[in-house]
Write an enzyme that holds these catalytic residues in place. Sequence first.
Site: not given
Ligand SMILES: Cc1ncc(COP(=O)(O)O)c(C=O)c1O
Length: 421
Positions: A240, A18, A146, A269
């Site tokens: 998610d 980024y 996101y 995470k």
């Molecule tokens: C809610 C959510 N989904 C998906 C992702 C994507 O995960 P990654 O960065 O491990 O690909 C993130 C990353 O911040 C997230 O917060």
Amino acid sequence: MHGPQWLERGMKHVWLPYAQMQTALPPLPAVSTQGRTITLADGSELIDGIASWWTACHGYNHPHIRAAVSDQLGRMPHVMFGGLANAPALTLASRLAAMLPGDLERVFFTDSGSVAVEVAMKMAIQYWLNRGRTGRTKLVAFRGGYHGDTMATMAVCDPEEGMHSLYQGALPEHFIADLPVDARSTRALDALLTQSVDSIAAIIVEPLVQGAGGMLFHSPDVLRTLRMLADRHGVLLILDEIFTGFGRTGSMFACEQAGIVPDIITLSKALTAGTMALAATVARTHVFDAFLSDNPMHALMHGPTFMANAMACACANASLDLFERGDWQDQVARIAQQMRTELEPCRNLPHVVDVRVMGAIGVVELDRIRDMNALKAALIAQGVWVRPFRHIVYLTPAFNITAPELGKLTAAIRTVLAHPV
Ligand SMILES: Cc1ncc(COP(=O)(O)O)c(C=O)c1O
């Protein structure tokens, strides 16, 4: 640039996340971590307020996690998951199935959050294909959402933040709606589903907190509405929980606060407490059953090379031990209380438009940040590691942060925001 040689040499060759590489500040050279502290090459220490993108929930270098990973490294770091099973992965799958609500029982391992979401999308689309329903290839996602940076996941992110226009023509088109937060938006979503249900495989949402979209909170009612609408129209619901999972919002999984069970859930995470890359997509029995068939084409066609990596799974099992043994719920409640008290005074500072806390997530929202680099530098000068983005300054610390450490973080935010940036 002053720093160790490896930094100066490597910066000519590395491409940062980024970052506009022409103007980005050089990254800080981190050489070790312990607990909630990051040590830099010059020996200075920063208290970490964001736990490495919300992952290091038990703090860095936890001895129990370190021991589990070294033990697994000595025994068997990795074997392919195609045709070979490893104990840490199968143990972890059983433990996740037991922890998750309802019959979320079938775990597919991957190695990043974005890929876990892609797998969830593939599962949802193929669920309908396997049942003979063609054309149901679109998802309903939400403004402010996101779900990752890969091509497929970008297409279900907020259209502006997800850079849909930049990649126009390259991304598949899905339905992007407003979250059903009131009667009007609920009616609109209901109408969208009525009109387009034959092309929709699933609804996807981050439950309770839209994280990277700006730490936007919504109530558990929104999730109950989504479950109700998904059932009414016969589409799948994907939650998610890559950000919210493992205690961050105060419950082990955010969906528990709404008392709903999604059809598919994604986790990553804090799954390994920030130590190793691992993600999981977990499906309910009826989703998994749609893939059982005499037809080989009905199998889920996905299998990353490092899927179910034994060290990462051992690490996740060790993190779950700590959740089982520890008092994370009290810790999160204490963090929430302290952040409420100590961030609240920010409300009176220039440009602050909101202060909000949910679980171990504390947010100070501004109407603008004029000089992001100056703000970041000012926070570092206070001896803290806090990474503002968009218009927000936020904290997502490790759950075992001490009150003085958290106090240092909140004081730094109050001090820095007192002088408009
Ligand atoms: C809610 C959510 N989904 C998906 C992702 C994507 O995960 P990654 O960065 O491990 O690909 C993130 C990353 O911040 C997230 O917060």
